[in-house]
Design an enzyme around this catalytic site. Structure first.
Site, short mmCIF file in Angstrom:
data_model
loop_
_atom_site.label_atom_id
_atom_site.label_comp_id
_atom_site.label_asym_id
_atom_site.label_seq_id
_atom_site.Cartn_x
_atom_site.Cartn_y
_atom_site.Cartn_z
N GLU A 1 4.06 -10.79 -6.95
CA GLU A 1 2.95 -10.78 -7.91
C GLU A 1 3.30 -10.05 -9.20
OE1 GLU A 1 3.30 -9.06 -5.20
OE2 GLU A 1 2.30 -7.11 -5.22
N GLY B 1 -13.01 -3.02 -28.86
CA GLY B 1 -11.82 -3.57 -28.22
C GLY B 1 -12.18 -4.89 -27.56
N VAL B 2 -11.16 -5.58 -27.07
CA VAL B 2 -11.42 -6.92 -26.54
C VAL B 2 -12.32 -6.89 -25.31
CG1 VAL B 2 -9.19 -6.99 -25.34
CG2 VAL B 2 -10.37 -9.10 -25.80
N ASP B 3 -12.15 -5.89 -24.44
CA ASP B 3 -12.91 -5.88 -23.18
C ASP B 3 -14.41 -5.73 -23.42
OD1 ASP B 3 -10.33 -5.82 -22.25
OD2 ASP B 3 -10.36 -3.69 -21.74
N SER B 4 -14.78 -4.69 -24.19
CA SER B 4 -16.23 -4.48 -24.39
C SER B 4 -16.80 -5.58 -25.28
CB SER B 4 -16.50 -3.09 -24.96
OG SER B 4 -15.88 -2.93 -26.21
N SER B 5 -16.00 -6.13 -26.18
CA SER B 5 -16.51 -7.22 -27.04
C SER B 5 -16.81 -8.46 -26.21
CB SER B 5 -15.50 -7.57 -28.13
OG SER B 5 -15.18 -6.41 -28.87
N LYS C 1 -6.38 -7.97 -18.61
CA LYS C 1 -6.54 -8.13 -20.06
C LYS C 1 -6.22 -9.55 -20.52
CE LYS C 1 -6.57 -4.80 -22.70
NZ LYS C 1 -7.71 -3.95 -23.00
N HIS D 1 7.77 -7.69 -4.28
CA HIS D 1 6.44 -8.02 -4.82
C HIS D 1 6.50 -9.27 -5.70
CE1 HIS D 1 4.24 -4.36 -3.59
NE2 HIS D 1 5.46 -3.86 -3.54
N GLY E 1 0.84 -1.20 0.00
CA GLY E 1 0.00 0.00 0.00
C GLY E 1 0.87 1.24 0.00
N CYS F 1 5.20 -6.22 1.37
CA CYS F 1 5.56 -4.80 1.46
C CYS F 1 4.86 -4.13 2.65
CB CYS F 1 5.25 -4.12 0.13
SG CYS F 1 6.16 -2.59 -0.09
N TYR F 2 3.85 -3.27 2.42
CA TYR F 2 3.15 -2.68 3.57
C TYR F 2 2.59 -3.78 4.48
CZ TYR F 2 -0.24 -0.05 6.32
OH TYR F 2 -0.96 0.50 7.36
N SER G 1 -16.82 -0.64 -27.84
CA SER G 1 -15.78 0.10 -28.57
C SER G 1 -15.18 -0.78 -29.65
CB SER G 1 -14.68 0.54 -27.60
OG SER G 1 -13.93 -0.61 -27.20
#
Ligand code: XMP
Length: 503
Positions: free
Chosen positions: A166, A219-223, A359, A164, A50, A80-81, A217
């Site tokens: 991750e 794009g891949v996300d909205s599709s 993504k 980190h 954080g 970390c935090y 749009s």
């Protein structure tokens, strides 16, 4: 199903931890740092990083949570935090201001957490403070040349890391998380199909047999969001595509050709109203807010005509975290569909089926839903489009230059086989002017910068080392074919510290 809870102390990478745990086939959920311990229903817990320092007046602290984890022997990993919080709870001390940002090499001791790792490991550090005095009962199990890099409470499943695991830059971070799950005896019983089933159930419950519109749009996300929603509400879904005049070359035709058969597609010509609202605006956050607001107005108008009260968006997690929309986190930039939204809008509900995903996960879902590779594998482009790829104001000339330069870059990357090897590529038009010489004459001209990056999830990215002759060809074409441009430069910074988009 086993569950790993991630406690969110506001790190940009909190959800990335959840994403990594899902990658290891374990169900994972992010919860706020002020969670009541009685709501902890998990087989293991990870305390995120954080932006706060543990001694800050408003630092998020939850000592009752840590007491509960210790008492109930719940396997815990602090990052970390999260590490500082554990140390603070056990009465150790933190050194304020011992900073480390970027790649660091740590030396690890013999501990099962480091199974299959090397003695020296490259890890990603991003901290302002570090552990000074270790609390009683803890051992240091890894060090960097600046600070304790990993500690463990003797004979207990309480670990903490300064780095980190991750983040992709930590070379064997996923192996380390895998080892933690093994040590915590977590069973691997979650898969991406479970996510789609859950998303469909939520949509069914919210919308039922009513009408909805999706902000498409292309794009891949909205599709992908459109395809999941269409599976559930079928003909009651209307896809609204807004041509705001900030689109890339041929983008509108691509959307029309791809979706006019499979979705009820509505194309809205909105260039004039967007350009009017954006006139003279150069501040990136202002641009993003104006665009987010105007998008919503268009969607409200179209929804009214149809009689739809639900708005579906393809928001993904990086949009949420960068917009500073989680508890304890900072705003990096207001993604148009989150931080750029107006405070209120005329819909009964905003539904974002992909809000928890990254993504690369969305791409997996898209492929399993049968979307074509041209949609699933395309380079991302933000909703505000070319407006955030010019550092100056939105006008016809600026947009034309950046659109044409991007099209040249795209064409050359495709011709040379590089396009599909990189995560994202585009041109940026800078506001600076530089002196050039064209046909023996001085020309105080425009500068185009190229941004080509490699990434996995857009949370971090590296610039791509394109061959010099390819860069030379692109530069020559841009300066020859776009009269105003006399200089082409190339961004050679990673994310962080730069972000992927310039604005
Ligand atoms: P940055 O520039 O923050 O971008 O490193 C991370 C990823 O997000 C995309 N991006 C956006 N996507 N609306 C979107 O839908 C936005 O406002 C937005 N801003 C950035 C960016 O292209 C990159 O892939």
């Amino acid at each position: 199903m086993s569950t790993v809870l991630i406690i969110d102390f506001g790190s940009q990478y909190t959800h990335l931890i959840a994403r990594r745990i899902r990658q290891l086939n374990v169900y994972s959920k992010v919860v706020s740092s002020d969670i009541n311990p009685k709501d902890i229903d998990a087989d293991a817990v990870i305390l995120s990083g954080g932006p706060s320092s543990i001694y800050d007046e408003n630092a998020p602290l939850n000592n009752t949570l840590i007491a509960y984890l210790v008492k109930h022997n719940i396997p815990t990993l602090g990052i970390c935090y999260g590490m500082h919080h554990i140390v603070h709870y056990f009465k150790g001390s933190i050194n304020k201001g011992k900073k480390e940002y970027g790649i660091s090499t740590i030396t690890v001791k013999d501990d099962p957490l480091f199974k299959n790792l090397n003695k020296h490991e490259r890890v990603w550090m991003s901290h302002g403070d570090s552990v000074e005095h270790l609390p009683e009962g803890f051992d240091i199990i890894a060090t960097s040349d600046k600070c304790p890099a990993a500690i463990r409470l003797k004979d207990r499943m309480i670990y903490a890391l300064q780095f980190h695991p991750e983040v992709n830059h930590t070379e064997h971070g996923i192996q380390l998380l895998d080892n933690f799950l093994d040590l915590a005896e977590i069973s691997r019983d979650w898969k991406m199909e479970d996510f789609v089933i859950e998303a469909e159930q939520k949509i069914k419950k919210s919308i039922g047999d009513k009408k909805a519109i999706i902000a498409l749009s292309g794009g891949v996300d909205s599709s992908v969001a459109a395809m999941i929603t269409a599976k559930v509400i079928k003909k009651n879904l209307y896809a609204v595509f807004v041509d705001h005049g900030l689109l890339r070359k041929h983008e509108r035709e691509f959307v029309e050709n791809t979706f006019s058969d499979s979705l009820k597609l509505i194309v809205v010509d909105a260039k004039e109203r967007f350009f009017k609202k954006l006139e003279g605006i150069t501040d990136p956050e202002q641009k993003r807010k104006i665009i987010g607001n105007e998008f919503i107005k268009v969607f409200e108008e179209e929804a009214k005509k149809i009689g739809a009260r639900y708005l579906i968006q393809g928001t993904i997690y990086p949009d949420v975290i960068e917009s500073g929309s989680t508890c304890n986190s900072e705003t990096i930039k207001s993604h148009h569909n989150v931080g750029g939204l107006p405070e209120s809008f005329d819909f009964d509900e905003l539904i974002e089926p992909l809000r928890e995903l990254y993504k690369d996960e969305v791409r997996i879902v898209g492929s399993t839903l049968g979307l074509p590779p041209e949609v699933v594998l395309q380079h991302p482009c933000p909703g505000p489009g070319l407006a955030v790829r010019i550092t100056g104001a939105v006008n016809d000339e600026n947009i034309r230059i950046v659109r044409d330069a991007s099209a040249i870059l795209d064409e050359e990357l495709k011709n040379s086989g590089w396009h599909d090897k990189v995560w994202q590529s585009f041109a940026v038009l800078l506001e600076d002017r530089v002196v050039g010489v064209v046909g023996d004459q001085r020309k105080f001209g425009r500068v185009v910068a190229l941004r080509v990056v490699q990434s996995v999830d857009a949370m971090t990215a590296n610039f791509v080392k394109l061959p010099w002759d390819l860069l030379e060809r692109i530069s020559t074409r841009i300066t020859n074919e776009i009269g105003e441009v006399v200089a082409v430069s190339y961004f050679i910074s990673h994310k962080p510290p730069q972000t992927i988009e310039p604005c």
